[in-house]
Design a protein around this motif. Structure first.
Motif, mmCIF file in Angstrom:
data_model
loop_
_atom_site.group_PDB
_atom_site.id
_atom_site.type_symbol
_atom_site.label_atom_id
_atom_site.label_comp_id
_atom_site.label_asym_id
_atom_site.label_seq_id
_atom_site.Cartn_x
_atom_site.Cartn_y
_atom_site.Cartn_z
ATOM 1 N N TYR A 189 24.907 28.069 17.689
ATOM 2 C CA TYR A 189 24.387 26.734 17.409
ATOM 3 C C TYR A 189 25.356 26.025 16.485
ATOM 4 N N SER A 190 26.416 25.523 17.054
ATOM 5 C CA SER A 190 27.442 24.910 16.231
ATOM 6 C C SER A 190 27.699 23.480 16.691
ATOM 7 N N LEU A 191 28.028 22.646 15.754
ATOM 8 C CA LEU A 191 28.420 21.289 16.091
ATOM 9 C C LEU A 191 29.759 21.302 16.819
ATOM 10 N N PHE A 192 30.562 22.312 16.536
ATOM 11 C CA PHE A 192 31.897 22.402 17.096
ATOM 12 C C PHE A 192 31.989 23.599 18.027
ATOM 13 N N SER A 193 31.274 23.528 19.145
ATOM 14 C CA SER A 193 31.249 24.616 20.116
ATOM 15 C C SER A 193 32.554 24.657 20.902
ATOM 16 N N LYS A 194 32.705 25.691 21.722
ATOM 17 C CA LYS A 194 33.894 25.812 22.565
ATOM 18 C C LYS A 194 34.002 24.616 23.518
ATOM 19 N N ASP A 195 32.866 24.156 24.050
ATOM 20 C CA ASP A 195 32.890 22.993 24.939
ATOM 21 C C ASP A 195 33.419 21.765 24.213
ATOM 22 N N TRP A 196 32.969 21.579 22.982
ATOM 23 C CA TRP A 196 33.422 20.459 22.185
ATOM 24 C C TRP A 196 34.931 20.553 21.969
ATOM 25 N N GLU A 197 35.399 21.761 21.618
ATOM 26 C CA GLU A 197 36.829 21.954 21.402
ATOM 27 C C GLU A 197 37.615 21.611 22.667
ATOM 28 N N GLN A 198 37.150 22.087 23.818
ATOM 29 C CA GLN A 198 37.832 21.829 25.075
ATOM 30 C C GLN A 198 37.869 20.337 25.383
ATOM 31 N N ARG A 199 36.759 19.639 25.138
ATOM 32 C CA ARG A 199 36.715 18.202 25.388
ATOM 33 C C ARG A 199 37.709 17.466 24.490
ATOM 34 N N GLN A 200 37.787 17.884 23.226
ATOM 35 C CA GLN A 200 38.719 17.242 22.303
ATOM 36 C C GLN A 200 40.164 17.497 22.715
ATOM 37 N N ILE A 201 40.472 18.714 23.106
ATOM 38 C CA ILE A 201 41.820 19.041 23.561
ATOM 39 C C ILE A 201 42.178 18.193 24.777
ATOM 40 N N ILE A 257 45.183 15.417 25.172
ATOM 41 C CA ILE A 257 46.186 15.567 26.231
ATOM 42 C C ILE A 257 46.259 14.284 27.049
ATOM 43 N N GLU A 258 45.100 13.745 27.419
ATOM 44 C CA GLU A 258 45.067 12.506 28.202
ATOM 45 C C GLU A 258 45.660 11.339 27.420
ATOM 46 N N GLU A 259 45.381 11.265 26.124
ATOM 47 C CA GLU A 259 45.948 10.193 25.303
ATOM 48 C C GLU A 259 47.468 10.311 25.254
ATOM 49 N N ASP A 260 47.969 11.533 25.098
ATOM 50 C CA ASP A 260 49.419 11.735 25.074
ATOM 51 C C ASP A 260 50.059 11.348 26.401
ATOM 52 N N GLU A 261 49.381 11.688 27.509
ATOM 53 C CA GLU A 261 49.913 11.332 28.825
ATOM 54 C C GLU A 261 49.962 9.818 29.003
ATOM 55 N N LYS A 262 48.925 9.110 28.534
ATOM 56 C CA LYS A 262 48.909 7.651 28.631
ATOM 57 C C LYS A 262 50.036 7.038 27.801
ATOM 58 N N GLU A 263 50.252 7.567 26.615
ATOM 59 C CA GLU A 263 51.338 7.068 25.764
ATOM 60 C C GLU A 263 52.686 7.302 26.427
ATOM 61 N N ALA A 264 52.859 8.467 27.045
ATOM 62 C CA ALA A 264 54.117 8.775 27.733
ATOM 63 C C ALA A 264 54.323 7.828 28.903
ATOM 64 N N GLU A 265 53.259 7.508 29.644
ATOM 65 C CA GLU A 265 53.361 6.566 30.767
ATOM 66 C C GLU A 265 53.766 5.177 30.266
ATOM 67 N N LYS A 266 53.161 4.718 29.179
ATOM 68 C CA LYS A 266 53.517 3.418 28.615
ATOM 69 C C LYS A 266 54.990 3.393 28.202
ATOM 70 N N PHE A 267 55.419 4.457 27.568
ATOM 71 C CA PHE A 267 56.811 4.545 27.121
ATOM 72 C C PHE A 267 57.761 4.520 28.305
ATOM 73 N N ASN A 268 57.436 5.286 29.369
ATOM 74 C CA ASN A 268 58.290 5.357 30.555
ATOM 75 C C ASN A 268 58.358 4.012 31.278
ATOM 76 N N ARG A 269 57.239 3.256 31.285
ATOM 77 C CA ARG A 269 57.234 1.945 31.945
ATOM 78 C C ARG A 269 58.122 0.960 31.191
ATOM 79 N N ARG A 270 58.165 1.066 29.874
ATOM 80 C CA ARG A 270 58.985 0.155 29.081
ATOM 81 C C ARG A 270 60.466 0.415 29.271
ATOM 82 N N TYR A 271 60.828 1.674 29.464
ATOM 83 C CA TYR A 271 62.256 2.020 29.488
ATOM 84 C C TYR A 271 62.617 2.557 30.798
#
Length: 122
Positions: A92-104, A108-122
């Motif tokens: 019974y944790s606020l920070f369960s394995k599912d929560w950890e996986q969702r955060q990870i 990852i998705e945020e980093d991929e979006k940033e990389a896409e923005k960077f690649n489109r600019r250059y």
């Protein structure tokens, strides 16, 4: 064909060993919680009885001695820690394995979006 069968057998054994190790770890965690609970009850009972007896010897009535805030303070303070231990052991944790996986996955998705923005600019 023989090597594939051997690899499958080895993989099955590894999976079984992992399951056994996880089960043993869970049992050890559960046993640790029950030891913690037993010590909590025994020590706090001793402290409570000692405190009540001391208060009675100091001339307080039983009700005054029993309902003194200090009599049960340790129960409450230590009980918070015991509650966190129980939450961890029983999942019974606020920070369960599912929560950890969702955060990870979110990062990852945020980093991929940033990389896409960077690649489109250059």
């Amino acid at each position: 064909m023989g090597i594939e069968l051997q690899n499958t057998t080895v993989m099955r054994e590894l999976a079984e060993n992992k399951k056994m190790a996880r089960a043993k770890q869970r049992v050890d965690e559960l046993k640790g919680f029950y030891v913690h609970l037993t010590v909590y009850i025994l020590v706090n009972t001793f402290i409570t009885v000692s405190k009540i007896m001391g208060n009675l010897e100091n001339g307080e009535s039983f009700n005054e001695a029993f309902f003194d805030l200090g009599t049960f303070f340790v129960w409450g303070a230590w009980g918070i820690g015991l509650g966190f231990h129980a939450a961890k052991v029983f999942g019974y944790s606020l920070f369960s394995k599912d929560w950890e996986q969702r955060q990870i996955q979110k990062y990852i998705e945020e980093d991929e979006k940033e990389a896409e923005k960077f690649n489109r600019r250059y």
